[in-house]
Design a protein around this motif. Structure first.
Motif, PDB file in Angstrom:
ATOM      1  N   GLN A 163       1.044  -1.235   0.103  1.00 53.56           N
ATOM      2  CA  GLN A 163       0.272   0.021   0.288  1.00 53.56           C
ATOM      3  C   GLN A 163       1.223   0.997  -0.038  1.00 53.56           C
ATOM      4  OE1 GLN A 163      -0.013  -1.848   2.428  1.00 53.56           O
ATOM      5  NE2 GLN A 163      -2.477  -3.168   2.743  1.00 53.56           N
ATOM      6  N   GLY A 164       2.169   1.337   0.694  1.00 52.81           N
ATOM      7  CA  GLY A 164       2.945   2.648   0.266  1.00 52.81           C
ATOM      8  C   GLY A 164       3.963   1.680   1.668  1.00 52.81           C
ATOM      9  N   THR A 165       4.664   3.483   2.254  1.00 55.08           N
ATOM     10  CA  THR A 165       4.987   3.309   3.810  1.00 55.08           C
ATOM     11  C   THR A 165       4.776   3.268   4.620  1.00 55.08           C
ATOM     12  OG1 THR A 165       6.717   4.127   1.811  1.00 55.08           O
ATOM     13  CG2 THR A 165       7.522   4.456   4.551  1.00 55.08           C
ATOM     14  N   VAL A 166       4.627   2.620   5.865  1.00 55.82           N
ATOM     15  CA  VAL A 166       4.202   2.895   6.646  1.00 55.82           C
ATOM     16  C   VAL A 166       4.985   3.242   7.948  1.00 55.82           C
ATOM     17  CG1 VAL A 166       2.958   1.748   8.777  1.00 55.82           C
ATOM     18  CG2 VAL A 166       2.927   1.157   6.344  1.00 55.82           C
ATOM     19  N   GLU A 167       5.450   3.922   9.231  1.00 56.66           N
ATOM     20  CA  GLU A 167       6.410   4.119  10.234  1.00 56.66           C
ATOM     21  C   GLU A 167       5.716   3.173  11.423  1.00 56.66           C
ATOM     22  OE1 GLU A 167       6.819   8.008  12.681  1.00 56.66           O
ATOM     23  OE2 GLU A 167       6.533   8.339  10.902  1.00 56.66           O
ATOM     24  N   MET A 168       7.087   3.322  11.457  1.00 61.53           N
ATOM     25  CA  MET A 168       6.849   1.914  12.557  1.00 61.53           C
ATOM     26  C   MET A 168       7.543   3.242  14.231  1.00 61.53           C
ATOM     27  SD  MET A 168       5.314  -0.736  11.489  1.00 61.53           S
ATOM     28  CE  MET A 168       5.119  -1.708  12.949  1.00 61.53           C
ATOM     29  N   PRO A 169       6.609   2.728  14.973  1.00 61.97           N
ATOM     30  CA  PRO A 169       7.549   4.112  16.021  1.00 61.97           C
ATOM     31  C   PRO A 169       8.446   3.504  17.202  1.00 61.97           C
ATOM     32  CG  PRO A 169       5.271   3.016  16.848  1.00 61.97           C
ATOM     33  CD  PRO A 169       5.911   2.650  15.241  1.00 61.97           C
ATOM     34  N   GLU A 170       9.274   3.909  17.540  1.00 66.17           N
ATOM     35  CA  GLU A 170      10.000   3.718  17.924  1.00 66.17           C
ATOM     36  C   GLU A 170       9.460   3.326  19.353  1.00 66.17           C
ATOM     37  OE1 GLU A 170      12.355   6.092  21.908  1.00 66.17           O
ATOM     38  OE2 GLU A 170      13.782   6.356  20.397  1.00 66.17           O
ATOM     39  N   HIS A 171      10.384   1.541  20.320  1.00 72.90           N
ATOM     40  CA  HIS A 171       9.312   0.330  20.556  1.00 72.90           C
ATOM     41  C   HIS A 171       9.970   0.267  21.918  1.00 72.90           C
ATOM     42  CE1 HIS A 171       7.061  -1.842  22.488  1.00 72.90           C
ATOM     43  NE2 HIS A 171       7.414  -3.328  22.646  1.00 72.90           N
ATOM     44  N   VAL A 172      10.648   0.732  22.955  1.00 71.27           N
ATOM     45  CA  VAL A 172      11.654   0.003  24.427  1.00 71.27           C
ATOM     46  C   VAL A 172      10.285  -1.801  24.586  1.00 71.27           C
ATOM     47  CG1 VAL A 172      12.308   0.276  26.367  1.00 71.27           C
ATOM     48  CG2 VAL A 172      12.172   1.889  24.738  1.00 71.27           C
ATOM     49  N   LYS A 173      11.554  -3.133  24.929  1.00 74.61           N
ATOM     50  CA  LYS A 173      10.730  -3.777  25.754  1.00 74.61           C
ATOM     51  C   LYS A 173      11.720  -4.649  27.011  1.00 74.61           C
ATOM     52  CE  LYS A 173       9.305  -8.458  24.448  1.00 74.61           C
ATOM     53  NZ  LYS A 173       8.085  -8.800  24.476  1.00 74.61           N
ATOM     54  N   ARG A 174      11.001  -4.374  28.133  1.00 70.70           N
ATOM     55  CA  ARG A 174      11.510  -4.486  29.146  1.00 70.70           C
ATOM     56  C   ARG A 174      11.638  -5.661  29.438  1.00 70.70           C
ATOM     57  NH1 ARG A 174      12.363  -0.268  33.391  1.00 70.70           N
ATOM     58  NH2 ARG A 174      12.190  -2.332  34.796  1.00 70.70           N
ATOM     59  N   SER A 175      12.650  -6.452  28.749  1.00 67.91           N
ATOM     60  CA  SER A 175      12.859  -8.106  28.830  1.00 67.91           C
ATOM     61  C   SER A 175      13.815  -8.541  28.707  1.00 67.91           C
ATOM     62  CB  SER A 175      11.862  -8.417  27.273  1.00 67.91           C
ATOM     63  OG  SER A 175      12.241 -10.119  27.554  1.00 67.91           O
ATOM     64  N   VAL A 176      14.376  -9.425  29.493  1.00 66.68           N
ATOM     65  CA  VAL A 176      16.119 -10.011  29.275  1.00 66.68           C
ATOM     66  C   VAL A 176      15.506 -11.355  28.207  1.00 66.68           C
ATOM     67  CG1 VAL A 176      17.699 -11.750  30.465  1.00 66.68           C
ATOM     68  CG2 VAL A 176      16.428  -9.764  31.776  1.00 66.68           C
ATOM     69  N   ARG A 177      16.396 -10.360  26.636  1.00 65.52           N
ATOM     70  CA  ARG A 177      16.383 -11.270  25.713  1.00 65.52           C
ATOM     71  C   ARG A 177      17.493 -12.144  25.116  1.00 65.52           C
ATOM     72  NH1 ARG A 177      13.822  -9.564  19.939  1.00 65.52           N
ATOM     73  NH2 ARG A 177      11.897  -9.348  21.162  1.00 65.52           N
ATOM     74  N   LEU A 178      17.815 -13.529  24.276  1.00 62.42           N
ATOM     75  CA  LEU A 178      18.293 -14.011  24.103  1.00 62.42           C
ATOM     76  C   LEU A 178      17.641 -14.106  22.468  1.00 62.42           C
ATOM     77  CD1 LEU A 178      21.278 -16.901  25.211  1.00 62.42           C
ATOM     78  CD2 LEU A 178      19.759 -17.086  22.935  1.00 62.42           C
ATOM     79  N   SER A 179      18.850 -13.919  21.804  1.00 61.79           N
ATOM     80  CA  SER A 179      18.866 -14.474  20.259  1.00 61.79           C
ATOM     81  C   SER A 179      19.230 -15.671  19.542  1.00 61.79           C
ATOM     82  CB  SER A 179      18.507 -12.533  19.437  1.00 61.79           C
ATOM     83  OG  SER A 179      18.339 -12.756  17.848  1.00 61.79           O
ATOM     84  N   LEU A 180      19.083 -16.206  18.407  1.00 65.29           N
ATOM     85  CA  LEU A 180      19.830 -16.927  18.286  1.00 65.29           C
ATOM     86  C   LEU A 180      19.625 -16.725  17.106  1.00 65.29           C
ATOM     87  CD1 LEU A 180      21.545 -19.548  19.212  1.00 65.29           C
ATOM     88  CD2 LEU A 180      19.499 -21.110  18.764  1.00 65.29           C
ATOM     89  N   THR A 181      20.722 -16.668  15.804  1.00 63.72           N
ATOM     90  CA  THR A 181      20.595 -16.880  14.816  1.00 63.72           C
ATOM     91  C   THR A 181      21.776 -18.160  14.060  1.00 63.72           C
ATOM     92  OG1 THR A 181      20.644 -14.686  14.510  1.00 63.72           O
ATOM     93  CG2 THR A 181      20.740 -16.024  12.705  1.00 63.72           C
ATOM     94  N   CYS A 182      20.848 -19.212  12.646  1.00 63.09           N
ATOM     95  CA  CYS A 182      21.361 -20.157  12.685  1.00 63.09           C
ATOM     96  C   CYS A 182      22.263 -20.036  10.631  1.00 63.09           C
ATOM     97  CB  CYS A 182      20.745 -21.156  12.676  1.00 63.09           C
ATOM     98  SG  CYS A 182      21.620 -23.099  11.869  1.00 63.09           S
ATOM     99  N   LYS A 183      23.512 -19.506  11.128  1.00 61.09           N
ATOM    100  CA  LYS A 183      24.155 -18.680   9.843  1.00 61.09           C
ATOM    101  C   LYS A 183      23.354 -19.889   8.578  1.00 61.09           C
ATOM    102  CE  LYS A 183      27.867 -15.872  11.141  1.00 61.09           C
ATOM    103  NZ  LYS A 183      29.865 -15.968  11.045  1.00 61.09           N
ATOM    104  N   GLU A 184      23.600 -21.061   8.494  1.00 61.56           N
ATOM    105  CA  GLU A 184      23.362 -22.712   7.702  1.00 61.56           C
ATOM    106  C   GLU A 184      22.495 -23.173   7.759  1.00 61.56           C
ATOM    107  OE1 GLU A 184      26.173 -22.696   4.683  1.00 61.56           O
ATOM    108  OE2 GLU A 184      27.101 -20.484   4.393  1.00 61.56           O
ATOM    109  N   PRO A 185      21.547 -23.299   8.771  1.00 66.96           N
ATOM    110  CA  PRO A 185      20.697 -24.505   9.104  1.00 66.96           C
ATOM    111  C   PRO A 185      21.473 -25.770   8.061  1.00 66.96           C
ATOM    112  CG  PRO A 185      19.019 -23.016   8.591  1.00 66.96           C
ATOM    113  CD  PRO A 185      20.431 -22.709   7.685  1.00 66.96           C
ATOM    114  N   THR A 186      21.767 -26.875   8.550  1.00 64.53           N
ATOM    115  CA  THR A 186      22.095 -28.192   8.470  1.00 64.53           C
ATOM    116  C   THR A 186      21.247 -29.697   8.018  1.00 64.53           C
ATOM    117  OG1 THR A 186      24.308 -27.793   8.370  1.00 64.53           O
ATOM    118  CG2 THR A 186      23.913 -29.702   8.056  1.00 64.53           C
ATOM    119  N   VAL A 187      20.634 -29.495   7.234  1.00 70.28           N
ATOM    120  CA  VAL A 187      19.701 -31.319   7.308  1.00 70.28           C
ATOM    121  C   VAL A 187      20.517 -32.161   6.137  1.00 70.28           C
ATOM    122  CG1 VAL A 187      17.598 -29.471   5.872  1.00 70.28           C
ATOM    123  CG2 VAL A 187      19.215 -30.298   4.867  1.00 70.28           C
ATOM    124  N   ASN A 188      20.103 -33.473   7.185  1.00 71.09           N
ATOM    125  CA  ASN A 188      20.455 -34.802   6.876  1.00 71.09           C
ATOM    126  C   ASN A 188      20.264 -35.229   6.011  1.00 71.09           C
ATOM    127  OD1 ASN A 188      22.291 -34.908   9.394  1.00 71.09           O
ATOM    128  ND2 ASN A 188      20.275 -35.361  10.844  1.00 71.09           N
TER     129      ASN A 188
END
Length: 501
Positions: free
Chosen positions: A390-415
């Motif tokens: 539809q166009g460009t939507v502005e997403m407002p600033e947001h703060v989350k009071r949480s202890v977060r762990l973000s885990l990224t798998c660079k290249e998922p390996t399948v068997n």
């Protein structure tokens, strides 16, 4: 015409009420509340200390304790029934003999004094016999005090070799909140507990139940085997004075089979399985161990039919091929965030490490690379623009009071070509400090599937935000139980990732 006597009576009554109200107001404004309860308690304590006016005598292990029926009945539901109910012979007697365990005899006088004074000294060494007496005589306030002490000093009990006894007593008596806390500590700090003398007091059923759990934290399965060897040595020393040599050998063989069957030999490497052949225990019970080790080698050599057969036909057979929370380098990485109180809000710590993509030897030494981002002081989402059809939507600033762990798998390996996702078991082990003892205090465990389209997993609320980040000026400032190190200023985590077979 109204009766004059009635009218006069009403007026007198109204006058008296007015006088009483005025007196009440005067009394309220001039009164002073006096709390002399401490003196009253001292007077009651003197009855016990000076043995004044006692009307009953309790005898424990030949020692007489003069007491008062009134105090006993007010403090204990059991004494109340025993001394007040005519159907109990004790209600008519002036001297009652009580049968107490050897552990409870030395502290009975302290237990009885608590009835008169409300004071008792509790430590890791005596809390169990005190709780045992409080349970036996249903002294509810003392039960609560003991359980609260145990809840707050589990790590202390572990290093002083009483934790296994706490676990087994509270489990038998239905104090399940403490049972769960003790079980979690042992499960997450198994190697620490296995080094204590109390480890040998584990009863077989409780230990085997623990060994079936996949959330048990251990360096590797070989380390678990060695811990169980130590437990078996304790049993030998205990039983050899009670049984004949023939009975001892039969009992030990049964113990070995029962306690070693839940050990996950497929999770040992082929080199470790070969090393086991040199162990004296393995040599002595060779037939049993060779059969268990062959299951492990079937897994490592890719014998799918044999693995499936064991999984389906053996009790809890599928668990043999499921990894626990292994802290060995090939499955985990340690993260430490120092100078925690000096970190700015929304600080990010990043770690890159690799783990095995398959635990079976036939798959080769394939590794999967991970990026871990930890946000211990909350997450800040800056303002950004999202482009949609539809166009460009502005997403407002947001703060989350949480202890977060973000885990990224660079290249998922399948068997295989059929697999489109990589299924892994993730554990986040968070260390804490209690009574100066550093230990794993909380564990988050999850099974997750990564793919080319879904490479990121966010775990929020690993810890209560306010517990890790108390407000400035609060009583808990700089006292988070999840900060360790000499200055209690370091956040310490273990990230465990294993393929979910």
């Amino acid at each position: 015409m109204p009766n004059p006597s009635v009218t006069v009576s009403k007026k007198r009554a109204e006058g008296s009420n007015t006088t009483a109200n005025n007196a009440g107001q005067s009394e309220s404004s001039d009164s002073v509340e006096v709390d002399n309860s401490r003196i009253v308690l001292l007077k009651i304590a003197m009855l016990y200390a000076e043995r004044l006016m006692n009307d009953i005598c309790l005898v424990v292990n030949g020692i007489e304790y003069p007491a008062h029926r009134l105090i006993l009945c007010a403090s204990s539901d059991v004494f109340q029934v025993m001394l007040m109910s005519p159907q109990w012979s004790e209600s008519q007697e002036s001297k009652i003999t009580l049968q107490e365990t050897p552990q409870c005899v030395p502290i009975f006088s302290e237990f009885l004094r608590y009835f008169y004074t409300g004071y008792i000294r509790v430590n890791y060494n005596v809390v169990l016999p005190i709780l045992s007496l409080a349970d036996k005589y249903n002294v509810k306030d003392l039960i609560s005090l003991c359980l609260e002490y145990m809840q707050n000093h589990i790590a202390l009990a572990a290093i002083h070799s009483t934790l296994v006894s706490w676990l087994q007593y509270t489990s038998n008596c239905g104090h399940y909140k403490i049972t769960q806390a003790c079980q979690n500590f042992i499960k997450w700090n198994f190697e620490l507990v296995a080094k204590t003398t109390d480890f040998g007091n584990f009863d077989l059923e409780t230990l085997v139940s623990l060994l079936h759990q996949s959330s048990l934290v251990i360096k590797d399965e070989m380390t678990l085997y060695k811990c169980l060897e130590s437990w078996l040595d304790h049993q030998v020393n205990r039983l050899k004075t009670q049984l004949s040599q023939e009975e001892l050998e039969a009992t030990l063989e049964q113990l070995v089979v029962t306690v070693m069957s839940p050990v996950r030999f497929p999770m040992m490497s082929p080199r470790q399985l070969a090393e086991l052949l040199l162990y004296s225990l393995t040599k002595k019970y060779k037939e049993f161990f060779v059969e268990r080790m062959s299951i492990g080698m079937s897994f490592h050599s890719g014998q799918v039919d044999r693995v499936r057969e064991v999984s389906l036909n053996e009790e809890d057979g599928a668990l043999l091929f499921e990894p626990r929370l292994y802290t060995v380098d090939t499955c985990s990485s340690l993260v430490t965030i120092e100078n925690f109180h000096s970190l700015p809000s929304y600080h990010t710590s990043t770690l890159v490490f690799s783990s095995h993509s398959c635990l079976a030897e036939y798959a080769g030494d394939r590794a999967c690379e991970w990026v871990v981002d930890i946000y211990p002081k909350g997450v800040w989402f800056k303002k950004f623009f999202l482009i949609v059809w539809q166009g460009t939507v502005e997403m407002p600033e947001h703060v989350k009071r949480s202890v977060r762990l973000s885990l990224t798998c660079k290249e998922p390996t399948v068997n295989s070509d059929e697999d489109k996702e990589m299924r892994v078991k993730i554990g986040v082990l968070i260390y804490g400090l209690q009574d100066g003892v550093e230990h794993i205090a909380r564990v988050t465990e999850i099974i997750h599937r990564f793919s080319d389209r879904e490479r990121v997993l966010n775990l929020d609320d690993l810890l209560p935000f306010e517990e890790l980040n108390p407000q400035q000026g609060s009583v808990q400032e700089n006292r988070s139980p999840f900060l360790v190190g000499p200055n209690k200023d370091m956040l310490k985590l273990h990230i465990v990732i294993s393929p979910a077979n």
